[in-house]
Design a protein around this motif. Sequence first.
Motif, PDB file in Angstrom:
ATOM      1  N   CYS A 125       0.852  -1.193   0.000  1.00  0.00           N
ATOM      2  CA  CYS A 125       0.000   0.000   0.000  1.00  0.00           C
ATOM      3  C   CYS A 125       0.884   1.239   0.000  1.00  0.00           C
ATOM      4  O   CYS A 125       0.725   2.158  -0.802  1.00  0.00           O
ATOM      5  N   SER A 126       1.850   1.248   0.928  1.00  0.00           N
ATOM      6  CA  SER A 126       2.733   2.399   1.078  1.00  0.00           C
ATOM      7  C   SER A 126       3.480   2.715  -0.208  1.00  0.00           C
ATOM      8  O   SER A 126       3.751   3.874  -0.517  1.00  0.00           O
TER       9      SER A 126
ATOM     10  N   ASP B  48       6.937  -2.380   5.771  1.00  0.00           N
ATOM     11  CA  ASP B  48       7.670  -3.283   6.664  1.00  0.00           C
ATOM     12  C   ASP B  48       7.880  -4.647   6.015  1.00  0.00           C
ATOM     13  O   ASP B  48       8.930  -5.272   6.176  1.00  0.00           O
ATOM     14  N   GLY B  49       6.921  -5.099   5.230  1.00  0.00           N
ATOM     15  CA  GLY B  49       7.108  -6.360   4.514  1.00  0.00           C
ATOM     16  C   GLY B  49       8.087  -6.175   3.377  1.00  0.00           C
ATOM     17  O   GLY B  49       9.009  -6.970   3.176  1.00  0.00           O
ATOM     18  N   ASP B  50       7.897  -5.101   2.646  1.00  0.00           N
ATOM     19  CA  ASP B  50       8.712  -4.793   1.475  1.00  0.00           C
ATOM     20  C   ASP B  50      10.203  -4.678   1.843  1.00  0.00           C
ATOM     21  O   ASP B  50      11.063  -5.266   1.184  1.00  0.00           O
TER      22      ASP B  50
HETATM   23  C1  LIG Z   1       7.298 -11.207  -5.756  1.00  0.00           C
HETATM   24  C2  LIG Z   1       6.098 -10.822  -5.008  1.00  0.00           C
HETATM   25  N1  LIG Z   1       5.642 -11.604  -4.021  1.00  0.00           N
HETATM   26  C3  LIG Z   1       4.531 -11.255  -3.362  1.00  0.00           C
HETATM   27  C4  LIG Z   1       3.857 -10.122  -3.683  1.00  0.00           C
HETATM   28  C5  LIG Z   1       2.600  -9.803  -2.935  1.00  0.00           C
HETATM   29  N2  LIG Z   1       2.726  -8.673  -2.035  1.00  0.00           N
HETATM   30  C6  LIG Z   1       2.445  -7.430  -2.429  1.00  0.00           C
HETATM   31  S1  LIG Z   1       2.605  -6.297  -1.246  1.00  0.00           S
HETATM   32  C7  LIG Z   1       3.031  -7.483  -0.113  1.00  0.00           C
HETATM   33  C8  LIG Z   1       3.294  -7.143   1.310  1.00  0.00           C
HETATM   34  C9  LIG Z   1       3.253  -5.702   1.555  1.00  0.00           C
HETATM   35  O1  LIG Z   1       3.439  -5.436   2.884  1.00  0.00           O
HETATM   36  P1  LIG Z   1       4.184  -4.143   3.323  1.00  0.00           P
HETATM   37  O2  LIG Z   1       5.496  -4.041   2.648  1.00  0.00           O
HETATM   38  O3  LIG Z   1       4.206  -4.120   4.795  1.00  0.00           O
HETATM   39  O4  LIG Z   1       3.317  -2.961   2.702  1.00  0.00           O
HETATM   40  P2  LIG Z   1       1.907  -2.390   3.164  1.00  0.00           P
HETATM   41  O5  LIG Z   1       0.932  -2.883   2.175  1.00  0.00           O
HETATM   42  O6  LIG Z   1       1.637  -2.868   4.523  1.00  0.00           O
HETATM   43  O7  LIG Z   1       2.102  -0.917   3.075  1.00  0.00           O
HETATM   44  C10 LIG Z   1       3.062  -8.725  -0.704  1.00  0.00           C
HETATM   45  C11 LIG Z   1       3.390  -9.947   0.024  1.00  0.00           C
HETATM   46  C12 LIG Z   1       4.361  -9.344  -4.739  1.00  0.00           C
HETATM   47  N3  LIG Z   1       3.790  -8.218  -5.140  1.00  0.00           N
HETATM   48  N4  LIG Z   1       5.465  -9.708  -5.361  1.00  0.00           N
END
Ligand SMILES: Cc1ncc(C[n+]2csc(CCOP(=O)(O)OP(=O)(O)O)c2C)c(N)n1
Lengths: 665, 366
Positions: free
Chosen positions: B84-85, B126-128
């Motif tokens: 999202c971020s 945080d995931g990214d």
């Molecule tokens: C190679 C790959 N694996 C999985 C995904 C699916 N994916 C998209 S965003 C995300 C996690 C995002 O989490 P975060 O970085 O915390 O961002 P937030 O949406 O919380 O801002 C995942 C697993 C992807 N886009 N590309």
Amino acid sequence: MTASTPPTNGAPLDDVHAPVASSAPGGLVKSVVELDRVVIRLAGDSGDGMQLTGNRFTSETASFGNDLSTLPNFPAEIRAPTGTLPGVSSFQLHFADHDIMTPGDAPDVLVAMNPAALKSNLSDLPGGGLLILDSDEFTPRNLAKVGYATNPLEDGSLEGWQTVPVPLTSMTLDALADSGLGKKEAERSKNMFTLGLLSWMYHRPTEGTVRFLERQFRRKPEIAAANIAAFRAGYNYGETTEAFAVSYEIKPAPMDAGRYRNISGNQALALGIVAAGQRSGLPIFLGAYPITPASDILHELSKHKSFGVRTFQAEDEIAGIGAALGASFGGALGVTTTSGPGVALKAETIGLAVMTELPLLIVDVQRGGPSTGLPTKTEQSDLLQAMFGRNGEAPLPVIAPRSPGDCFDAAIEAVRIALTYRTPVMLLSDGYLANGAEPWAVPETATLPDLTGAVGFATGPNAASTDGTPEFHPYQRDPETLARAWAVPGTAGLQHRIGGLEKADGNGNISYDPANHDFMVRTRQAKIDGIAASIGPTDVEDPDGDARVAVIGWGSTYGPIGAACRRIRASGRSVAQIHLRHINPFPADLGEVLARYDRVVCPEMNLGQLALLLRAKYLVDVQSHTQVSGMPFRSAELAAVIQDAIDTTSTPAVPAGAAANGATL
Amino acid sequence: MTTLDTHVHDLGMPGNPISAAVAESVALSGEKRTELKAKDLKTDQEVRWCPGCGDYVILNAVQSFLPSLGIAREDMVIVSGIGCSSRFPYYMNTYGMHSIHGRAPAIATGLAASRPDLSVWVVTGDGDSLSIGGNHLIHALRRNVNMTILLFNNRIYGLTKGQYSPTSEVGKVTKSTPMGSIDAPFNPVSLALGADATFVGRAMDSDRKGLTDVLRQAAEHQGTSLVEIYQNCNIFNDGAFELLKDPTTGTQWSIPLEQGKPLVFGPDGAACVVKDDFGGLRIAETNQVDAADIVVHDATRENPAYAFALSRLSSQDLRYTPMGVFRSVQKPTYDGLMTEQLDTAKVQGNADLDALLSGGETWTVE
Ligand SMILES: Cc1ncc(C[n+]2csc(CCOP(=O)(O)OP(=O)(O)O)c2C)c(N)n1
Ligand code: SF4
Ligand SMILES: [Mg+2]
């Protein structure tokens, strides 16, 4: 041969002997035999310096003016246990007084520095071949290490060859008795003693090696002196010993006038990248992670910072290509170099480059796979990965060099396409091209393609909004090439956002519209397909003009296929050689060209990847001939396959017994 | 028109990190405007975060503060990953790339290293940044490439609809952890300091003043700056930072970091930070310790051990969370060193392509 088709092709054969004897008088004066070509293989322990020796012999041979082709072959381990079979490293050099295309199917001369080298290489030496052995190394312990129950020097098992045991180690030690070096250190010069002996035997110039050793051990003059002394001792030994009664002369090959140097594929590729940067006016940014056999490109480019070349050794393969793409976004020429496992990791970023339509050069120096596979051996098995190894419809141009020197031109061509069409381009080299070397006519800078026209950064608005305000649309395309507009950060008023989400045609905003997506997928494909308009017709070589069988190849098989075709033609048969530099897109006329032949044979060092593409695209019943041994094709074997294809295609019009691969020639 | 020769010439000239081709288009595009308003940084793209998402607050804060840096918008580039971020660049009228999951620091490294004239920003989640892109993050930090990384930490995977993330607390119940998470979380500030980051800060999405203050210092820092921004995801992890946001509990549990000031916090300054017996830091009651023993905050300490000890004060439930700048030290930047090497090479060797192609040994065939 048929009466109507005399063998007009007078090209010499790549690997068929035609020795011209011209003995000098006997006595103390040794006889000199003139040869038209020779294949030497040096084999020893990884620690024996066989690659260095081979490279030096190659340089001497190149500066003497022979045509040449080399095949280094070394283990993946840096130092496998000394004296063992896995530790054997070899270097094969083919040189001739005429133009040649391969490092030779089999050696005429085998130099074996220890029992392991003998054991693993002897089966390649044809009966009667010259076998030089370091007799000092045939100790019970060394023999036992590789499972020799008896000493081959004594048990008669080497009778089928001209075997010359030479105490290379002890003679080197004798020569260096006064050098002040310890035994272990002095022993290391035995490769230079061997080089000296071979230099005498083949009338090689020696000054280059002396200069090289002085330069190499600038900071250790005593080591330089020892190596030079060993080298000279080997040479003098050849001159005075009774063991070698003949020496050989191989006259320089007639070559087009010009200035030449010896060059390996990886060197040529790196220089091609530097040249492409200079000729486009763009700084090079290389993002790479070390991997065999591509690392030498990273090493070479790292030396050329004075040309504005930035090299970035990344934390991994993904960062390597990511940084390169980031640099391209900023207006540099982004490059990433790797081998097959690296391409697998880069796939997602390549997709991003396809989507963002930025120029990017991806070099895959292919090696044996799958997985870690055979890191130091060659293969062509990444073609389908290059073509299709990404999610979604993500087409990109694929091009391949045909010889070490050709890596230079292929790199420039790849950059031309990347810039002109704003696309990632995959350049498929391989381990054989990367490490192999050949004489290369040094081009004049001014004759290289001018790539400045392909850059053309946007400097102002190229569209208008609905109310007529001028705007910049990053996905506005050139009508001819379909390349999108490339505006670099820093350019006022052209701020825009790109990324991996689907773009609206023209303005490049995020778009989930079904019709737009369909249109954009097809447009990206059409852009790549359209590159065919810029690449010229298929390269066909059919000197007789009446071939009914064509052999088609791509990449490094050019040499072995070419040499095989020469054999076929020398037997009175006609064959066409088609060689592809551009594999995606294919040349526009390829379908028509293939349709002209009754049969199309496709040799590849994989399980038929190009054949699959040709069958799919042109519905041609391609006869696939494959080999995945980690080694290049032998031209005699290919000739047999081609001859069989010819003889089972046409009514045999060839005199019985005129076998192209036999000894009757 | 610049001719080919000038390009070649310029590429070989020291002191000019920008290629002539880029310099020419930049010059042709007209005057740089550095007096900007927040609205100059908005785009015509509809912002698509959920109503009430903390990302809006951060976007507004960034758009309001950026003009004060005096950088033209065409000289700013925002690179993001996926999440999202990471939609952030679409809403900023600068150059931008919404790239692929986790790779933004790598892409930004290539851009910053080849274009030291630009102001390069990374926006990540945080995931990214800590899961799929963890490797790139730590390496960018250790290299000290000149860029500013904004890590939006909502302690959840927002875009993929609510799985736990590498910053989620142990026991967290999400779609993928119905019985509670059993992964120990990362503390992003500790991680960054472990990678020897030269600038590390932390701020709260809703605290406009504190956020702006940290962002400004981060932007002005030469080298890689990492700012962890606590961001509320009101859909999948609502109230994650309530303990710190709520006026009463907030004063109790957050430790404001102010350069040169003693680390005293809590209602009536009842709590403070002192050294512990093992070279780390601990919380003490202010009236139980000697005033001289209270640690005075200094983010410029060369040794990262102090900043690291600060980062370890907080627990995963956010009690005793320092907010502000943990570390800010000067070290040579990667892009600066790279430019220096290029300049040295250009002075040492002339960029003669003909000579390069000829190599060491050549021979001539007449
Ligand atoms: C190679 C790959 N694996 C999985 C995904 C699916 N994916 C998209 S965003 C995300 C996690 C995002 O989490 P975060 O970085 O915390 O961002 P937030 O949406 O919380 O801002 C995942 C697993 C992807 N886009 N590309
Ligand atoms: S899911 Fe959460 S982080 Fe994503 S936009 Fe909605 S509120 Fe914001
Ligand atoms: Mg998140």
